[in-house]
Design a protein around this motif. Structure first.
Motif, PDB file in Angstrom:
ATOM      1  N   ARG A  20       0.816  -1.218   0.000  1.00  0.00           N
ATOM      2  CA  ARG A  20       0.000   0.000   0.000  1.00  0.00           C
ATOM      3  C   ARG A  20       0.852   1.272   0.000  1.00  0.00           C
ATOM      4  O   ARG A  20       0.315   2.376  -0.025  1.00  0.00           O
ATOM      5  N   LYS A  21       2.183   1.085   0.114  1.00  0.00           N
ATOM      6  CA  LYS A  21       3.108   2.214   0.184  1.00  0.00           C
ATOM      7  C   LYS A  21       2.762   3.131   1.345  1.00  0.00           C
ATOM      8  O   LYS A  21       2.724   4.364   1.226  1.00  0.00           O
ATOM      9  N   GLN A  22       2.532   2.498   2.511  1.00  0.00           N
ATOM     10  CA  GLN A  22       2.184   3.244   3.707  1.00  0.00           C
ATOM     11  C   GLN A  22       3.198   2.960   4.819  1.00  0.00           C
ATOM     12  O   GLN A  22       3.990   2.019   4.731  1.00  0.00           O
ATOM     13  N   THR A  23       3.148   3.786   5.856  1.00  0.00           N
ATOM     14  CA  THR A  23       4.154   3.715   6.917  1.00  0.00           C
ATOM     15  C   THR A  23       3.502   3.518   8.285  1.00  0.00           C
ATOM     16  O   THR A  23       2.300   3.764   8.471  1.00  0.00           O
ATOM     17  N   LEU A  24       4.333   3.133   9.243  1.00  0.00           N
ATOM     18  CA  LEU A  24       3.856   2.783  10.573  1.00  0.00           C
ATOM     19  C   LEU A  24       4.822   3.293  11.637  1.00  0.00           C
ATOM     20  O   LEU A  24       6.042   3.281  11.443  1.00  0.00           O
ATOM     21  N   VAL A  25       4.275   3.694  12.778  1.00  0.00           N
ATOM     22  CA  VAL A  25       5.060   3.989  13.976  1.00  0.00           C
ATOM     23  C   VAL A  25       4.383   3.303  15.157  1.00  0.00           C
ATOM     24  O   VAL A  25       3.224   2.887  15.078  1.00  0.00           O
ATOM     25  N   THR A  26       5.103   3.187  16.263  1.00  0.00           N
ATOM     26  CA  THR A  26       4.539   2.588  17.464  1.00  0.00           C
ATOM     27  C   THR A  26       4.685   3.537  18.641  1.00  0.00           C
ATOM     28  O   THR A  26       5.631   4.321  18.716  1.00  0.00           O
ATOM     29  N   ALA A  27       3.731   3.446  19.564  1.00  0.00           N
ATOM     30  CA  ALA A  27       3.782   4.193  20.814  1.00  0.00           C
ATOM     31  C   ALA A  27       3.538   3.172  21.919  1.00  0.00           C
ATOM     32  O   ALA A  27       2.407   2.733  22.138  1.00  0.00           O
ATOM     33  N   GLU A  28       4.594   2.769  22.617  1.00  0.00           N
ATOM     34  CA  GLU A  28       4.498   1.644  23.536  1.00  0.00           C
ATOM     35  C   GLU A  28       4.777   2.060  24.968  1.00  0.00           C
ATOM     36  O   GLU A  28       5.738   2.769  25.251  1.00  0.00           O
ATOM     37  N   SER A  29       3.921   1.578  25.843  1.00  0.00           N
ATOM     38  CA  SER A  29       4.147   1.755  27.273  1.00  0.00           C
ATOM     39  C   SER A  29       4.462   0.396  27.893  1.00  0.00           C
ATOM     40  O   SER A  29       5.612   0.042  28.075  1.00  0.00           O
ATOM     41  N   CYS A  30       3.443  -0.427  28.139  1.00  0.00           N
ATOM     42  CA  CYS A  30       3.676  -1.702  28.827  1.00  0.00           C
ATOM     43  C   CYS A  30       4.505  -2.688  28.008  1.00  0.00           C
ATOM     44  O   CYS A  30       5.159  -3.570  28.574  1.00  0.00           O
ATOM     45  N   TYR A  32       0.024   5.059   9.873  1.00  0.00           N
ATOM     46  CA  TYR A  32      -0.601   4.317  10.962  1.00  0.00           C
ATOM     47  C   TYR A  32       0.264   4.387  12.217  1.00  0.00           C
ATOM     48  O   TYR A  32       1.491   4.497  12.135  1.00  0.00           O
ATOM     49  N   ALA A  33      -0.403   4.282  13.366  1.00  0.00           N
ATOM     50  CA  ALA A  33       0.299   4.189  14.643  1.00  0.00           C
ATOM     51  C   ALA A  33      -0.409   3.166  15.507  1.00  0.00           C
ATOM     52  O   ALA A  33      -1.646   3.147  15.577  1.00  0.00           O
ATOM     53  N   ILE A  34       0.373   2.293  16.147  1.00  0.00           N
ATOM     54  CA  ILE A  34      -0.168   1.342  17.116  1.00  0.00           C
ATOM     55  C   ILE A  34       0.286   1.790  18.497  1.00  0.00           C
ATOM     56  O   ILE A  34       1.471   2.079  18.710  1.00  0.00           O
ATOM     57  N   ALA A  35      -0.631   1.836  19.454  1.00  0.00           N
ATOM     58  CA  ALA A  35      -0.293   2.210  20.821  1.00  0.00           C
ATOM     59  C   ALA A  35      -0.759   1.134  21.789  1.00  0.00           C
ATOM     60  O   ALA A  35      -1.779   0.474  21.554  1.00  0.00           O
ATOM     61  N   ALA A  36      -0.014   0.963  22.862  1.00  0.00           N
ATOM     62  CA  ALA A  36      -0.372  -0.013  23.894  1.00  0.00           C
ATOM     63  C   ALA A  36      -0.061   0.543  25.266  1.00  0.00           C
ATOM     64  O   ALA A  36       1.006   1.115  25.489  1.00  0.00           O
ATOM     65  N   SER A  37      -1.000   0.382  26.201  1.00  0.00           N
ATOM     66  CA  SER A  37      -0.791   0.787  27.583  1.00  0.00           C
ATOM     67  C   SER A  37      -1.548  -0.197  28.471  1.00  0.00           C
ATOM     68  O   SER A  37      -2.730  -0.472  28.235  1.00  0.00           O
ATOM     69  N   GLY A  38      -0.848  -0.758  29.461  1.00  0.00           N
ATOM     70  CA  GLY A  38      -1.517  -1.752  30.284  1.00  0.00           C
ATOM     71  C   GLY A  38      -0.754  -2.070  31.548  1.00  0.00           C
ATOM     72  O   GLY A  38       0.291  -1.488  31.842  1.00  0.00           O
ATOM     73  N   ILE A  39      -1.283  -3.025  32.293  1.00  0.00           N
ATOM     74  CA  ILE A  39      -0.668  -3.474  33.540  1.00  0.00           C
ATOM     75  C   ILE A  39      -0.142  -4.882  33.281  1.00  0.00           C
ATOM     76  O   ILE A  39      -0.892  -5.867  33.325  1.00  0.00           O
ATOM     77  N   ALA A  40       1.155  -4.970  32.996  1.00  0.00           N
ATOM     78  CA  ALA A  40       1.752  -6.246  32.605  1.00  0.00           C
ATOM     79  C   ALA A  40       1.958  -7.175  33.793  1.00  0.00           C
ATOM     80  O   ALA A  40       2.022  -8.393  33.627  1.00  0.00           O
ATOM     81  N   GLY A  41       2.075  -6.607  35.000  1.00  0.00           N
ATOM     82  CA  GLY A  41       2.224  -7.431  36.187  1.00  0.00           C
ATOM     83  C   GLY A  41       3.677  -7.692  36.544  1.00  0.00           C
ATOM     84  O   GLY A  41       4.585  -7.178  35.907  1.00  0.00           O
ATOM     85  N   PRO A  42       3.914  -8.504  37.548  1.00  0.00           N
ATOM     86  CA  PRO A  42       2.893  -9.223  38.338  1.00  0.00           C
ATOM     87  C   PRO A  42       2.191  -8.367  39.390  1.00  0.00           C
ATOM     88  O   PRO A  42       1.230  -8.811  40.008  1.00  0.00           O
ATOM     89  N   ASP A  43       2.681  -7.130  39.574  1.00  0.00           N
ATOM     90  CA  ASP A  43       2.053  -6.233  40.548  1.00  0.00           C
ATOM     91  C   ASP A  43       1.458  -5.033  39.816  1.00  0.00           C
ATOM     92  O   ASP A  43       1.599  -4.874  38.611  1.00  0.00           O
ATOM     93  N   GLY A  44       0.810  -4.175  40.574  1.00  0.00           N
ATOM     94  CA  GLY A  44       0.318  -2.918  40.025  1.00  0.00           C
ATOM     95  C   GLY A  44      -1.153  -2.898  39.686  1.00  0.00           C
ATOM     96  O   GLY A  44      -1.689  -1.861  39.305  1.00  0.00           O
ATOM     97  N   GLY A  45      -1.830  -4.029  39.810  1.00  0.00           N
ATOM     98  CA  GLY A  45      -3.243  -4.072  39.475  1.00  0.00           C
ATOM     99  C   GLY A  45      -4.126  -3.560  40.604  1.00  0.00           C
ATOM    100  O   GLY A  45      -3.701  -3.428  41.748  1.00  0.00           O
TER     101      GLY A  45
END
Length: 417
Positions: free
Chosen positions: A271-281, A349-362
């Motif tokens: 598609r001749k398109q581009t991607l970036v990521t925004a990652e936390s967890c 496009y941009a993919i972002a992720a934010s979460g509580i991976a553990g094992p603590d913090g929930g």
């Protein structure tokens, strides 16, 4: 022809390294139509190697060995082979000359241990190793073939592909050909897929089989066929591939050895398109998966690991008021992360992720394993809530795979849930 795989190394037995050599050799031999009857791992000892050779020679016509061919004192495979085949070790000048050239390219000279490394069984046919310094060895006795190769995976693979298999093809015709097609899926578990395609699996002829190879976030479906007519085999395997895809086509992201990151990249390239990521967890795991594929610079611009709220604000433009009201792990925050990354890093496009991976913090409201994903693109932003477990590393990998597959579904024009 029956084949036997013998891997040598204490490091394998104690779990220090994973034996990927056996997997590769088994697949290569099976694809040629040879029957692999057993795989055995033994210690770096005379007793262990001799036991393995005895067992292999009683069970098979072809024995492939890896390990124990280096310059150190614990590399004794060739000594044991020389005794086993009642021959002597002789200095192989051609191997030493090749080794010398390799070392000289790095401004070094081989030492006495390297001369010892080039002492090889006189009865062996030497296989040139263009990926390393230890040559392979081909020995024969009473119609049985023993091939010894280095344990370094990329050296072994070179020898199998360029030395061993061509010799086998010249001298022996496999009883039947074996061909396989691997269908790659994401988005459903093994049991769900098996239930959906049960009718296709039940209709497979006797000379075909279907194997399920599940992994975290993905399931590989391997169709295997055995026969002697190449065109007929290929047509039949395509027929059953199509039957499977008529049922679970939305789960299929590719074929063969491609991974989900490569599948996303292939679609972006088309598609001749581009991607970036925004990652936390995920801490850059998505970016790592993407850059693990050659040529990814053509579509992957980079990413931001914004673990802290301050960086979410400074690099991605996430409003601190959003984080204060809804929390860092929220649909609202991850949406702003994706949209800010797409705008500030200037990608399609941009993919972002934010979460509580553990094992603590929930918390009771947001337990460990609560993860939000967002994909921002030309047609807007879509979000997805994941409910994962409590294993931190598993959650990180699972989230990265889910993020990439979410974009894959958007690129394929499919709903993300």
């Amino acid at each position: 022809m029956k084949a036997y795989i013998l891997t040598i190394g204490d490091e394998i037995l104690i779990g220090q390294v994973t034996d990927t050599n056996a997997t590769y050799m088994a697949a290569a031999l099976s694809a040629e139509g040879y029957q692999v009857v057993e795989h055995l791992s033994v210690a770096d000892s005379r007793e262990g190697i001799t036991y393995g050779l005895d067992r292999a020679m009683q069970s098979a016509d072809l024995v492939l060995i890896t390990g124990g061919l280096g310059p150190t004192k614990d590399d004794i495979t060739k000594k044991v082979l020389a005794d086993y085949f009642d021959t002597e070790l002789v200095f192989h000048q051609e191997s030493f000359d090749r080794l010398t050239k390799v070392y000289q390219r790095f401004g070094r000279e081989p030492d006495a241990s390297h001369r010892v490394q080039c002492e090889l069984p006189a009865a062996a046919e030497i296989l040139t190793n263009k990926r390393g310094t230890a040559p392979g060895m081909w020995l024969e006795e009473n119609g049985r073939i023993v091939v010894s190769m280095p344990g370094v995976p990329y050296e072994m693979r070179y020898l199998v592909k360029h030395e061993v298999l061509p010799r086998l093809r010249e001298r022996f015709a496999a009883d039947d050909k074996t061909r396989s097609l691997t269908i790659l899926t994401a988005g459903a578990g093994e049991s769900t897929i098996a239930e959906q395609i049960a009718s296709v699996e039940d209709s497979l002829p006797e000379h075909m089989s279907l194997a399920y190879l599940p992994n975290l976030g993905t399931v590989r479906l391997r169709l295997t066929i055995r026969g002697d007519d190449e065109d007929k085999m290929q047509a039949e395997i395509r027929e059953y591939r199509d039957k499977i895809e008529q049922i679970i086509g939305d789960l299929v992201f590719g074929y063969g050895e491609e991974d989900i990151a490569g599948a996303v990249g292939r679609r972006l390239l088309e598609r001749k398109q581009t991607l970036v990521t925004a990652e936390s967890c995920t801490g850059g795991t998505m970016a790592s998966m993407l850059t693990g594929n050659a040529g990814s610079s053509a579509y992957f611009l980079g990413g931001a690991v914004t673990y802290s709220n301050a960086l979410k604000n400074a690099l991605l433009g996430v409003q601190l008021s959003t984080i204060e009201e809804f929390g860092a792990v929220s649909e609202q925050t991850v949406r702003e992360m994706a949209e800010g990354a797409r705008k500030n890093l200037r990608a399609d496009y941009a993919i972002a992720a934010s979460g509580i991976a553990g094992p603590d913090g929930g918390t009771e409201e947001k337990p460990v394993g609560t993860i939000w994903l967002a994909v921002a693109g030309p047609d807007g932003t879509q979000t997805k809530l994941l409910r994962a477990g409590k294993d931190r590393k598993r959650n990180i990998t699972f989230t990265a795979l889910q993020g990439l597959n979410t974009l894959r579904r958007i690129l394929d024009g499919l709903p993300i849930d």
